[in-house]
Design a protein around this motif. Structure first.
Motif, short mmCIF file in Angstrom:
data_model
loop_
_atom_site.label_atom_id
_atom_site.label_comp_id
_atom_site.label_asym_id
_atom_site.label_seq_id
_atom_site.Cartn_x
_atom_site.Cartn_y
_atom_site.Cartn_z
N ALA A 111 2.34 -1.49 -4.29
CA ALA A 111 2.60 -0.32 -3.47
C ALA A 111 2.99 0.93 -4.42
O ALA A 111 3.30 0.89 -5.66
CB ALA A 111 3.66 -0.71 -2.80
N ARG A 155 -7.29 1.60 -1.46
CA ARG A 155 -5.82 0.97 -0.59
C ARG A 155 -6.22 0.68 0.42
O ARG A 155 -7.25 0.51 1.34
CB ARG A 155 -5.32 2.64 -0.27
CG ARG A 155 -5.24 3.46 -1.40
CD ARG A 155 -4.42 4.68 -0.75
NE ARG A 155 -5.55 5.90 -0.61
CZ ARG A 155 -5.18 7.22 -0.55
NH1 ARG A 155 -3.94 7.38 -0.35
NH2 ARG A 155 -6.17 8.18 -0.69
N ARG A 156 -5.09 -0.46 0.72
CA ARG A 156 -5.09 -1.24 1.95
C ARG A 156 -3.81 -1.26 2.44
O ARG A 156 -2.60 -1.11 1.78
CB ARG A 156 -5.88 -2.66 1.40
CG ARG A 156 -4.94 -3.51 0.71
CD ARG A 156 -5.25 -5.05 0.62
NE ARG A 156 -4.88 -5.63 -0.57
CZ ARG A 156 -3.46 -6.33 -0.52
NH1 ARG A 156 -2.69 -5.98 0.58
NH2 ARG A 156 -2.94 -6.85 -1.61
N GLU A 157 -3.58 -2.00 3.67
CA GLU A 157 -2.21 -1.80 4.48
C GLU A 157 -1.53 -3.27 3.76
O GLU A 157 -2.20 -4.31 3.57
CB GLU A 157 -2.55 -2.23 5.87
CG GLU A 157 -2.86 -1.01 6.68
CD GLU A 157 -2.57 -1.28 8.14
OE1 GLU A 157 -2.65 -2.30 8.67
OE2 GLU A 157 -2.84 -0.33 9.01
N ASP A 158 -0.22 -3.12 3.53
CA ASP A 158 0.54 -4.36 3.15
C ASP A 158 0.68 -5.28 4.53
O ASP A 158 1.16 -4.76 5.35
CB ASP A 158 1.75 -3.81 2.73
CG ASP A 158 2.75 -4.75 1.98
OD1 ASP A 158 2.50 -5.93 2.25
OD2 ASP A 158 3.79 -4.30 1.59
N ASP A 159 0.29 -6.38 4.27
CA ASP A 159 0.50 -7.44 5.31
C ASP A 159 1.94 -7.60 5.88
O ASP A 159 2.18 -7.73 7.21
CB ASP A 159 -0.06 -8.67 5.04
CG ASP A 159 -1.67 -8.91 4.68
OD1 ASP A 159 -2.41 -7.61 5.39
OD2 ASP A 159 -2.17 -9.57 3.99
N ASP A 186 4.22 -5.14 5.69
CA ASP A 186 4.79 -3.74 6.20
C ASP A 186 3.64 -2.81 6.55
O ASP A 186 3.30 -2.13 5.68
CB ASP A 186 5.96 -3.21 5.30
CG ASP A 186 6.49 -2.00 5.95
OD1 ASP A 186 5.99 -1.31 6.82
OD2 ASP A 186 7.53 -1.50 5.25
N ARG A 187 3.18 -2.80 7.52
CA ARG A 187 1.71 -1.96 7.86
C ARG A 187 2.05 -0.54 7.39
O ARG A 187 0.97 0.11 7.34
CB ARG A 187 1.45 -2.21 9.38
CG ARG A 187 1.14 -3.46 9.79
CD ARG A 187 -0.07 -3.69 9.38
NE ARG A 187 -0.56 -5.11 10.03
CZ ARG A 187 -1.11 -5.89 9.40
NH1 ARG A 187 -2.00 -5.51 8.33
NH2 ARG A 187 -1.77 -7.25 10.07
N ARG A 214 3.05 0.56 4.49
CA ARG A 214 3.07 0.62 3.21
C ARG A 214 1.45 0.37 2.88
O ARG A 214 0.88 -0.32 3.63
CB ARG A 214 3.96 -0.42 2.35
CG ARG A 214 5.23 -0.07 2.11
CD ARG A 214 5.97 -1.15 1.58
NE ARG A 214 5.32 -2.04 1.00
CZ ARG A 214 5.89 -2.83 -0.27
NH1 ARG A 214 6.88 -2.34 -0.74
NH2 ARG A 214 5.14 -3.89 -0.68
N ARG A 215 1.06 1.17 1.81
CA ARG A 215 0.03 0.87 1.39
C ARG A 215 -0.27 0.10 -0.09
O ARG A 215 0.61 0.42 -0.82
CB ARG A 215 -1.09 2.32 1.03
CG ARG A 215 -1.13 3.02 2.28
CD ARG A 215 -2.17 2.33 3.11
NE ARG A 215 -2.35 3.08 4.27
CZ ARG A 215 -2.09 2.48 5.59
NH1 ARG A 215 -1.39 1.44 5.64
NH2 ARG A 215 -2.41 3.00 6.77
N ILE A 216 -0.80 -0.72 -0.11
CA ILE A 216 -0.99 -1.61 -1.51
C ILE A 216 -2.36 -0.87 -2.15
O ILE A 216 -3.49 -0.69 -1.78
CB ILE A 216 -1.30 -2.95 -1.24
CG1 ILE A 216 -0.37 -3.55 -0.57
CG2 ILE A 216 -1.67 -3.58 -2.62
CD1 ILE A 216 1.28 -3.21 -1.15
#
Length: 157
Positions: A57, A87-91, A93-94, A96-98
């Motif tokens: 993150a 970048r993708r959504e954190d599964d 916590d939507r 946050r970006r991973i």
């Protein structure tokens, strides 16, 4: 390589080796695919973290790099536009970006950064964990002291 007898002997030896080391690192050729990206040392640090630690993150990258999350966000935005990062959504916590290295960029970045990581592994592996910590801590203290000395020195002119 002999063991330095005094701190001054060690300083002398390090002052001789550091320019050679920096020169070799600077001569490490940037892969063709990365030449147009205008990469700076901060990009190298971020890419190294993602390569070694995997997707992280923005807040984790900022903490590990010791910079503000906004600084990481700017770097990530820049490298994402250039296709180096994704970048993708954190599964979990939507909001946050991973961040990760793009699949297309990962092989070339891994090949580019591997010689440095391999050299550190070669240098550190014979040492105990405590000795490895001493090496890392010493380099961090050197960085801090050098930064303080260069920022407090009077400017010419």
């Amino acid at each position: 390589m002999s063991t330095p007898d005094t701190t001054e002997d060690a300083v002398r030896e390090l002052l001789l080796v550091m320019p050679r080391l920096v020169g070799r690192i600077k001569r490490l050729p940037l892969p063709e695919q990365l030449r147009s990206l205008e990469l700076a040392p901060r990009h190298l640090s971020l890419l190294s973290l993602l390569l070694l630690d995997g997707p992280l993150a923005v807040s984790q990258l900022a903490e590990k790099l010791g910079v503000a999350p906004t600084t990481v966000s700017l770097i990530v935005s820049d490298l994402s536009r250039k296709g180096v990062l994704v970048r993708r959504e954190d599964d979990a916590d939507r909001r946050r970006r991973i961040i990760d290295i793009s699949p297309e960029s990962r092989p070339v970045i891994a090949e580019w950064l591997s010689p440095g990581a391999d050299a550190w592994r070669h240098a550190l592996t014979p040492l105990s964990p405590a000795q490895q910590r001493i090496v890392v801590d010493t380099l961090l203290r050197y960085e801090t002291a050098f930064s303080a000395a260069t920022h407090s020195a009077p400017e010419d002119g």
